[in-house]
Design a protein around this motif. Structure first.
Motif, PDB file in Angstrom:
ATOM      1  N   THR A 165       8.866   2.495   3.327  1.00 51.93           N
ATOM      2  CA  THR A 165       9.780   3.454   2.720  1.00 51.93           C
ATOM      3  C   THR A 165       9.094   4.814   2.790  1.00 51.93           C
ATOM      4  O   THR A 165       7.956   4.950   2.338  1.00 51.93           O
ATOM      5  CB  THR A 165      10.104   3.095   1.266  1.00 51.93           C
ATOM      6  N   VAL A 166       9.777   5.770   3.395  1.00 53.89           N
ATOM      7  CA  VAL A 166       9.235   7.115   3.580  1.00 53.89           C
ATOM      8  C   VAL A 166       9.961   8.041   2.616  1.00 53.89           C
ATOM      9  O   VAL A 166      11.178   8.213   2.708  1.00 53.89           O
ATOM     10  CB  VAL A 166       9.433   7.601   5.035  1.00 53.89           C
ATOM     11  N   TYR A 167       9.213   8.610   1.696  1.00 55.78           N
ATOM     12  CA  TYR A 167       9.763   9.600   0.769  1.00 55.78           C
ATOM     13  C   TYR A 167       9.475  10.973   1.347  1.00 55.78           C
ATOM     14  O   TYR A 167       8.324  11.287   1.665  1.00 55.78           O
ATOM     15  CB  TYR A 167       9.140   9.439  -0.622  1.00 55.78           C
ATOM     16  N   ILE A 168      10.522  11.775   1.498  1.00 58.41           N
ATOM     17  CA  ILE A 168      10.422  13.073   2.155  1.00 58.41           C
ATOM     18  C   ILE A 168      10.887  14.160   1.186  1.00 58.41           C
ATOM     19  O   ILE A 168      11.979  14.053   0.615  1.00 58.41           O
ATOM     20  CB  ILE A 168      11.281  13.099   3.435  1.00 58.41           C
TER      21      ILE A 168
ATOM     22  N   ARG B 114      12.428   0.391   8.310  1.00 61.76           N
ATOM     23  CA  ARG B 114      12.041   1.667   7.707  1.00 61.76           C
ATOM     24  C   ARG B 114      13.240   2.323   7.057  1.00 61.76           C
ATOM     25  O   ARG B 114      14.345   2.296   7.602  1.00 61.76           O
ATOM     26  CB  ARG B 114      11.478   2.611   8.771  1.00 61.76           C
ATOM     27  N   ALA B 115      13.011   2.925   5.897  1.00 59.09           N
ATOM     28  CA  ALA B 115      14.030   3.708   5.211  1.00 59.09           C
ATOM     29  C   ALA B 115      13.412   5.040   4.817  1.00 59.09           C
ATOM     30  O   ALA B 115      12.229   5.101   4.474  1.00 59.09           O
ATOM     31  CB  ALA B 115      14.530   2.975   3.972  1.00 59.09           C
ATOM     32  N   CYS B 116      14.204   6.103   4.885  1.00 53.29           N
ATOM     33  CA  CYS B 116      13.751   7.430   4.472  1.00 53.29           C
ATOM     34  C   CYS B 116      14.599   7.887   3.291  1.00 53.29           C
ATOM     35  O   CYS B 116      15.827   7.778   3.325  1.00 53.29           O
ATOM     36  CB  CYS B 116      13.878   8.427   5.613  1.00 53.29           C
ATOM     37  N   ILE B 117      13.931   8.413   2.290  1.00 55.30           N
ATOM     38  CA  ILE B 117      14.589   8.835   1.062  1.00 55.30           C
ATOM     39  C   ILE B 117      14.116  10.238   0.709  1.00 55.30           C
ATOM     40  O   ILE B 117      12.908  10.506   0.709  1.00 55.30           O
ATOM     41  CB  ILE B 117      14.251   7.871  -0.096  1.00 55.30           C
ATOM     42  N   GLY B 118      15.051  11.127   0.397  1.00 52.79           N
ATOM     43  CA  GLY B 118      14.700  12.454  -0.093  1.00 52.79           C
ATOM     44  C   GLY B 118      14.227  12.332  -1.530  1.00 52.79           C
ATOM     45  O   GLY B 118      14.830  11.621  -2.330  1.00 52.79           O
TER      46      GLY B 118
ATOM     47  N   THR C 178       0.823  -1.205   0.000  1.00 53.82           N
ATOM     48  CA  THR C 178       0.000   0.000   0.000  1.00 53.82           C
ATOM     49  C   THR C 178       0.859   1.258   0.000  1.00 53.82           C
ATOM     50  O   THR C 178       2.067   1.203   0.274  1.00 53.82           O
ATOM     51  CB  THR C 178      -0.997  -0.002   1.187  1.00 53.82           C
ATOM     52  N   VAL C 179       0.222   2.371  -0.285  1.00 56.93           N
ATOM     53  CA  VAL C 179       0.888   3.667  -0.369  1.00 56.93           C
ATOM     54  C   VAL C 179      -0.075   4.726   0.171  1.00 56.93           C
ATOM     55  O   VAL C 179      -1.288   4.574   0.066  1.00 56.93           O
ATOM     56  CB  VAL C 179       1.297   3.982  -1.826  1.00 56.93           C
ATOM     57  N   SER C 180       0.490   5.776   0.763  1.00 58.97           N
ATOM     58  CA  SER C 180      -0.376   6.874   1.203  1.00 58.97           C
ATOM     59  C   SER C 180       0.381   8.192   1.194  1.00 58.97           C
ATOM     60  O   SER C 180       1.606   8.230   1.359  1.00 58.97           O
ATOM     61  CB  SER C 180      -0.960   6.610   2.590  1.00 58.97           C
ATOM     62  N   THR C 181      -0.387   9.233   1.000  1.00 52.15           N
ATOM     63  CA  THR C 181       0.066  10.607   1.192  1.00 52.15           C
ATOM     64  C   THR C 181      -0.964  11.270   2.088  1.00 52.15           C
ATOM     65  O   THR C 181      -2.014  10.703   2.367  1.00 52.15           O
ATOM     66  CB  THR C 181       0.168  11.380  -0.145  1.00 52.15           C
TER      67      THR C 181
ATOM     68  N   LEU D 114       4.485  16.637   1.040  1.00 45.19           N
ATOM     69  CA  LEU D 114       5.771  16.677   1.736  1.00 45.19           C
ATOM     70  C   LEU D 114       6.265  15.285   2.082  1.00 45.19           C
ATOM     71  O   LEU D 114       7.442  15.105   2.394  1.00 45.19           O
ATOM     72  CB  LEU D 114       5.646  17.512   3.016  1.00 45.19           C
ATOM     73  N   ILE D 115       5.356  14.300   2.051  1.00 47.94           N
ATOM     74  CA  ILE D 115       5.688  12.940   2.470  1.00 47.94           C
ATOM     75  C   ILE D 115       4.826  11.944   1.703  1.00 47.94           C
ATOM     76  O   ILE D 115       3.663  12.223   1.390  1.00 47.94           O
ATOM     77  CB  ILE D 115       5.486  12.770   3.994  1.00 47.94           C
TER      78      ILE D 115
END
Length: 117
Positions: free
Chosen positions: A66-69, A94-98, A26-29, A106-107
């Protein structure tokens, strides 16, 4: 393809969640497009949790997120929301990626969870 369940509105070309082989993808904003990373993170996490529940899982069953920031300088704001939301007894990888995100986002969260037993 009967072993794949898709959670999408008719006529929409992307699913909010897909279930296959005992996992939910799944995906969310955030539906709220404020200037606050923390606020958007809270709303995106709440929406992610809703998607998981609808698909037969929960945040305690998350395997990876995976958190896209949009601005990595604001990661601490996202972490504050994450630490309050995540299940401390069952933390996922968890991984965070710009990343450059669409519009006022924003996320964005992309997750895989196990289905409930």
């Amino acid at each position: 393809m009967s072993d794949i369940e898709r959670f999408a509105r008719p006529g929409v070309t992307r699913a909010r969640a897909v279930v296959h082989d005992g996992r939910v993808y799944t995906v969310s904003t955030s539906p709220v497009k404020s200037d606050s990373m923390e606020e958007q993170a809270r709303h995106a996490m709440k929406q992610l949790e809703t998607h998981l529940i609808e698909a037969g899982s929960s945040k305690s069953r998350l395997l990876t997120v995976t958190v896209y920031i949009a601005d990595m300088a604001r990661k601490a704001e996202m972490n504050k929301a994450w630490d309050e939301w995540a299940d401390p007894a069952n933390p996922p990888q968890r991984a965070c990626i710009g990343a450059v995100l669409e519009g006022a986002d924003l996320i964005e969260l992309v997750a895989v969870a196990a289905l409930n037993d």
